[in-house]
Design a protein around this motif. Structure first.
Motif, short mmCIF file in Angstrom:
data_model
loop_
_atom_site.label_atom_id
_atom_site.label_comp_id
_atom_site.label_asym_id
_atom_site.label_seq_id
_atom_site.Cartn_x
_atom_site.Cartn_y
_atom_site.Cartn_z
N ASP A 70 -10.69 54.09 30.41
CA ASP A 70 -9.48 53.75 29.68
C ASP A 70 -8.39 54.72 30.12
O ASP A 70 -8.48 55.92 29.89
N LEU A 71 -7.36 54.21 30.77
CA LEU A 71 -6.31 55.07 31.33
C LEU A 71 -5.19 55.37 30.35
O LEU A 71 -4.18 55.95 30.74
N SER A 72 -5.36 55.02 29.09
CA SER A 72 -4.30 55.27 28.12
C SER A 72 -4.21 56.73 27.70
O SER A 72 -3.26 57.12 27.03
N GLY A 73 -5.16 57.55 28.09
CA GLY A 73 -5.15 58.94 27.71
C GLY A 73 -4.55 59.88 28.75
O GLY A 73 -4.69 61.10 28.64
N MET A 74 -3.87 59.34 29.74
CA MET A 74 -3.32 60.18 30.81
C MET A 74 -2.26 61.15 30.28
O MET A 74 -2.15 62.27 30.76
N PHE A 75 -1.48 60.72 29.29
CA PHE A 75 -0.47 61.61 28.74
C PHE A 75 -1.12 62.84 28.12
O PHE A 75 -0.68 63.97 28.32
N PHE A 76 -2.20 62.63 27.35
CA PHE A 76 -2.86 63.75 26.71
C PHE A 76 -3.58 64.64 27.72
O PHE A 76 -3.77 65.83 27.47
N LEU A 77 -3.98 64.08 28.85
CA LEU A 77 -4.58 64.89 29.90
C LEU A 77 -3.55 65.87 30.46
O LEU A 77 -3.82 67.07 30.59
N ILE A 78 -2.36 65.38 30.74
CA ILE A 78 -1.30 66.24 31.27
C ILE A 78 -0.80 67.19 30.19
O ILE A 78 -0.65 68.40 30.43
N TRP A 79 -0.55 66.68 28.99
CA TRP A 79 -0.02 67.51 27.92
C TRP A 79 -1.02 68.58 27.49
O TRP A 79 -0.67 69.75 27.31
N GLY A 80 -2.28 68.19 27.31
CA GLY A 80 -3.31 69.15 26.92
C GLY A 80 -3.55 70.20 27.98
O GLY A 80 -3.77 71.38 27.67
N GLY A 81 -3.50 69.79 29.25
CA GLY A 81 -3.67 70.76 30.33
C GLY A 81 -2.56 71.79 30.35
O GLY A 81 -2.80 72.98 30.54
N GLY A 82 -1.34 71.35 30.13
CA GLY A 82 -0.22 72.29 30.08
C GLY A 82 -0.22 73.13 28.82
O GLY A 82 0.05 74.33 28.86
N PHE A 83 -0.53 72.50 27.69
CA PHE A 83 -0.48 73.20 26.41
C PHE A 83 -1.57 74.27 26.32
O PHE A 83 -1.38 75.30 25.66
N ALA A 84 -2.70 74.04 26.98
CA ALA A 84 -3.77 75.04 26.97
C ALA A 84 -3.75 75.89 28.23
O ALA A 84 -4.16 77.05 28.20
N GLY A 85 -3.27 75.35 29.34
CA GLY A 85 -3.32 76.06 30.61
C GLY A 85 -2.33 77.21 30.70
O GLY A 85 -2.66 78.28 31.24
N ILE A 86 -1.13 77.02 30.18
CA ILE A 86 -0.13 78.08 30.25
C ILE A 86 -0.56 79.31 29.44
O ILE A 86 -0.52 80.43 29.95
N PRO A 87 -1.03 79.15 28.19
CA PRO A 87 -1.53 80.33 27.47
C PRO A 87 -2.76 80.95 28.13
O PRO A 87 -2.97 82.16 28.04
N LEU A 88 -3.58 80.13 28.81
CA LEU A 88 -4.74 80.67 29.51
C LEU A 88 -4.30 81.57 30.66
O LEU A 88 -4.86 82.65 30.88
N ILE A 89 -3.28 81.16 31.38
CA ILE A 89 -2.74 81.98 32.47
C ILE A 89 -2.12 83.26 31.92
O ILE A 89 -2.31 84.35 32.48
N ILE A 90 -1.39 83.14 30.81
CA ILE A 90 -0.80 84.33 30.18
C ILE A 90 -1.89 85.29 29.73
O ILE A 90 -1.81 86.51 29.94
N GLY A 91 -2.94 84.76 29.11
CA GLY A 91 -4.05 85.59 28.68
C GLY A 91 -4.78 86.23 29.84
O GLY A 91 -5.18 87.40 29.77
N ALA A 92 -4.97 85.48 30.93
CA ALA A 92 -5.65 86.04 32.10
C ALA A 92 -4.84 87.19 32.68
O ALA A 92 -5.39 88.25 33.00
N ALA A 93 -3.54 86.99 32.82
CA ALA A 93 -2.70 88.05 33.37
C ALA A 93 -2.68 89.27 32.47
O ALA A 93 -2.74 90.41 32.94
#
Length: 155
Positions: free
Chosen positions: A35-58
């Protein structure tokens, strides 16, 4: 960075990891069902969790406290895997009109968050952090187990 500052930063970043990881896991669950209707949440969730993960790693890795980064990574991966592997029955409506999925996600998030607090304060001995972490972990586990029992009874 002092341990108290790092712990406070971990708690703050974990909020974004849980929300973004849950959105990412829900999108992955839809993609696994073709089901390709979740592509927005894939991009949004990746950014919403990925940016703080990078900040935490640094922050955590450069200050010589990799344990806090590993805890943050555990929270993110736990949220992604928990939501991704939830069966479709968890989206049923409960007797009170609230989705069972919300109770299960809340229980899993509380259990993970409490476990991280428990692990990070274990060395300090008995204190408020240990009691708070254990309480959240057990309450979250109880919510998750109770939700699983309700789903099994409905089958």
């Amino acid at each position: 960075m002092q341990t108290n500052e790092a712990f406070g930063m971990l708690l703050f970043l974990s909020i974004f990891e849980l929300i973004g990881g849950a959105a990412f896991g829900a999108a992955l669950r839809k993609l696994l069902r073709r089901d390709l209707s979740g592509m927005f949440f894939l991009i949004w969730g990746g950014g919403f969790a990925g940016i703080p993960l990078i900040i935490g790693a640094a922050t955590f890795l450069s200050s010589g406290q990799p344990m806090f980064f590993y805890a943050q990574l555990f929270i993110l991966l736990g949220a992604i895997i928990t939501v991704m592997l939830l069966p479709g029955d968890f989206t049923l409506m409960g007797g009170e009109g609230n989705p069972i999925e919300i109770t299960a996600i809340l229980g899993a998030a509380m259990a993970m968050f409490g476990s991280v607090i428990l692990l990070l304060t274990l060395r300090e001995g008995l204190g408020i952090g240990l009691i708070l972490g254990a309480g959240l972990a057990f309450l979250g586990a109880a919510l998750l187990i109770g939700t699983a029992i309700r789903v099994l009874r409905s089958l």
